[in-house]
Design a protein around this motif. Structure first.
Motif, mmCIF file in Angstrom:
data_model
loop_
_atom_site.group_PDB
_atom_site.id
_atom_site.type_symbol
_atom_site.label_atom_id
_atom_site.label_comp_id
_atom_site.label_asym_id
_atom_site.label_seq_id
_atom_site.Cartn_x
_atom_site.Cartn_y
_atom_site.Cartn_z
ATOM 1 N N ARG A 41 27.415 -26.565 45.887
ATOM 2 C CA ARG A 41 27.357 -25.315 45.337
ATOM 3 C C ARG A 41 26.575 -25.214 44.316
ATOM 4 N NH1 ARG A 41 26.219 -21.516 48.724
ATOM 5 N NH2 ARG A 41 26.524 -19.927 46.762
ATOM 6 N N GLN A 44 22.773 -25.143 44.685
ATOM 7 C CA GLN A 44 22.419 -23.913 45.285
ATOM 8 C C GLN A 44 22.352 -22.795 44.499
ATOM 9 O OE1 GLN A 44 24.785 -23.758 48.814
ATOM 10 N NE2 GLN A 44 23.450 -25.130 49.936
ATOM 11 N N ASN A 45 23.403 -22.726 43.752
ATOM 12 C CA ASN A 45 23.504 -21.658 42.538
ATOM 13 C C ASN A 45 22.415 -21.752 41.733
ATOM 14 O OD1 ASN A 45 25.893 -20.557 43.989
ATOM 15 N ND2 ASN A 45 27.176 -21.633 42.417
ATOM 16 N N CYS A 48 19.044 -20.656 43.228
ATOM 17 C CA CYS A 48 18.973 -19.203 43.577
ATOM 18 C C CYS A 48 18.832 -18.694 42.128
ATOM 19 C CB CYS A 48 20.513 -18.723 44.063
ATOM 20 S SG CYS A 48 20.796 -19.191 45.579
ATOM 21 N N ARG A 49 19.281 -18.992 41.005
ATOM 22 C CA ARG A 49 19.029 -18.479 39.496
ATOM 23 C C ARG A 49 17.618 -18.674 39.182
ATOM 24 N NH1 ARG A 49 20.443 -16.113 35.526
ATOM 25 N NH2 ARG A 49 19.994 -16.974 33.194
ATOM 26 N N HIS A 51 15.048 -18.952 41.316
ATOM 27 C CA HIS A 51 14.406 -18.055 42.048
ATOM 28 C C HIS A 51 14.294 -16.702 41.891
ATOM 29 C CE1 HIS A 51 12.347 -16.642 45.691
ATOM 30 N NE2 HIS A 51 13.306 -15.984 45.942
ATOM 31 N N SER A 52 15.522 -16.239 41.190
ATOM 32 C CA SER A 52 15.568 -14.814 40.906
ATOM 33 C C SER A 52 14.830 -14.790 39.333
ATOM 34 C CB SER A 52 16.965 -14.386 40.432
ATOM 35 O OG SER A 52 17.739 -15.175 39.329
ATOM 36 N N PHE A 77 17.402 -23.326 53.541
ATOM 37 C CA PHE A 77 17.885 -22.598 52.294
ATOM 38 C C PHE A 77 16.936 -23.107 51.290
ATOM 39 C CE2 PHE A 77 19.679 -23.929 48.233
ATOM 40 C CZ PHE A 77 20.068 -22.506 48.026
ATOM 41 N N THR A 80 13.948 -20.740 51.337
ATOM 42 C CA THR A 80 14.544 -19.297 51.010
ATOM 43 C C THR A 80 14.409 -19.178 49.404
ATOM 44 O OG1 THR A 80 16.678 -19.601 50.991
ATOM 45 C CG2 THR A 80 15.695 -18.907 52.943
ATOM 46 N N VAL A 81 14.478 -20.277 48.648
ATOM 47 C CA VAL A 81 14.595 -19.965 47.346
ATOM 48 C C VAL A 81 13.276 -20.524 46.407
ATOM 49 C CG1 VAL A 81 17.083 -19.741 47.004
ATOM 50 C CG2 VAL A 81 15.918 -22.194 47.059
#
Length: 272
Positions: A41, A44-45, A48-49, A51-52, A77, A80-81
């Motif tokens: 994770r 992945q986290n 995601c950060r 990407h945001s 996955f 998507t990021v």
């Protein structure tokens, strides 16, 4: 031999075998290389950060996997990021071998510079644009530091902190000819000019474990590239095992030996 292998062979580079999965075309001058191995994770986290924050608009993102088995870099996955490509090392070696795969691929893709950041979630991804600005300003090597003004550190294991401050940083500063404070950090940036310089030669089989990071730290100053440290944040999680592949006294001893070998120029290319 496929086209990628042929390009590597043309340049006489030694790069471990790897597979490439490219999801979209190159869109930026710079690339962020993230080496991973079973980060779960945490990676992945982190992605995601990133990407945001829209960081892929500043530098394409490429994950270099050491053949993870935990499903953390699943293709759908990554798409998507905003990850541009997944490179999976299939040949021998550890971190330095992964980095050779990523750096060779990035240079062949024509990127002007490379940022490398670990994939275990400890580092301040929001600092990436500052590395890109330094590359724009002509620096050949830019090193993250939690220890300079503006930097931040939390929960660093005490033995590691002492090893960095009292041994590793002084040794590599001496080798580089410049005072550096956080030399075990994998969070850094290099210009393509520095990596491609005939006096650097990073694509050699001597770089297998942690050698490449130490060597490039010293080599940049030795051959006259501009060097800069940038303040960043490195936070180890509280109450759990540190997310790192350098575990135990034997691993710390290995890193120390690499630093000493770097000081005595054991990794220098035999010819310019």
């Amino acid at each position: 031999m496929d086209a990628l292998e042929a390009k590597i062979a043309e340049r006489n580079w030694s790069v471990p075998a790897f597979r490439e999965r490219v999801f979209h075309p190159k869109t930026t001058l710079y690339v962020t290389i993230i080496p991973v191995l079973n980060e779960g994770r945490r990676i992945q986290n982190q992605l995601c950060r990133m990407h945001s924050l829209g960081l892929s608009s500043n530098a394409d993102i490429v994950v270099v996997d050491g053949s993870s088995t935990d499903g953390s870099v699943e293709i759908e996955f990554l798409k998507t990021v905003g990850v541009r490509a997944l490179l999976t090392k299939t040949g021998p070696g550890k971190l330095s071998a992964q980095l050779r795969c990523g750096y060779a691929w990035a240079l062949l893709e024509g990127y002007t510079g490379i940022v490398t950041i670990d994939g275990n979630g400890k580092d301040s991804v929001e600092s990436i644009p500052h590395f890109l600005l330094a590359l724009d300003q002509g620096f050949g090597y830019v090193q993250a530091s939690r220890f300079i003004r503006g930097g931040h550190s939390e929960n660093t294991p005490p033995l590691r902190l002492l090893a960095i401050r009292l041994f590793h940083a002084p040794i590599l500063s001496l080798a580089a000819g410049k005072v550096l404070t956080d030399t075990t950090q994998g969070y850094r940036a290099y210009s393509a000019a520095f990596l491609s310089d005939s006096r650097t030669q990073p694509f050699r089989d001597v770089f297998v474990r942690y050698e490449l990071l130490a060597y490039l730290t010293a080599r940049a100053g030795q051959i006259g590239y501009q060097i800069k440290e940038l303040p960043t944040s490195r936070v180890y999680p509280r109450g759990e095992a540190p997310p790192t592949k350098i575990v135990g006294l034997s691993a710390l001893f290995d890193v120390a030996i690499v630093a000493l070998r770097t000081l005595f120029r054991a990794y220098h290319p035999k010819s310019p």
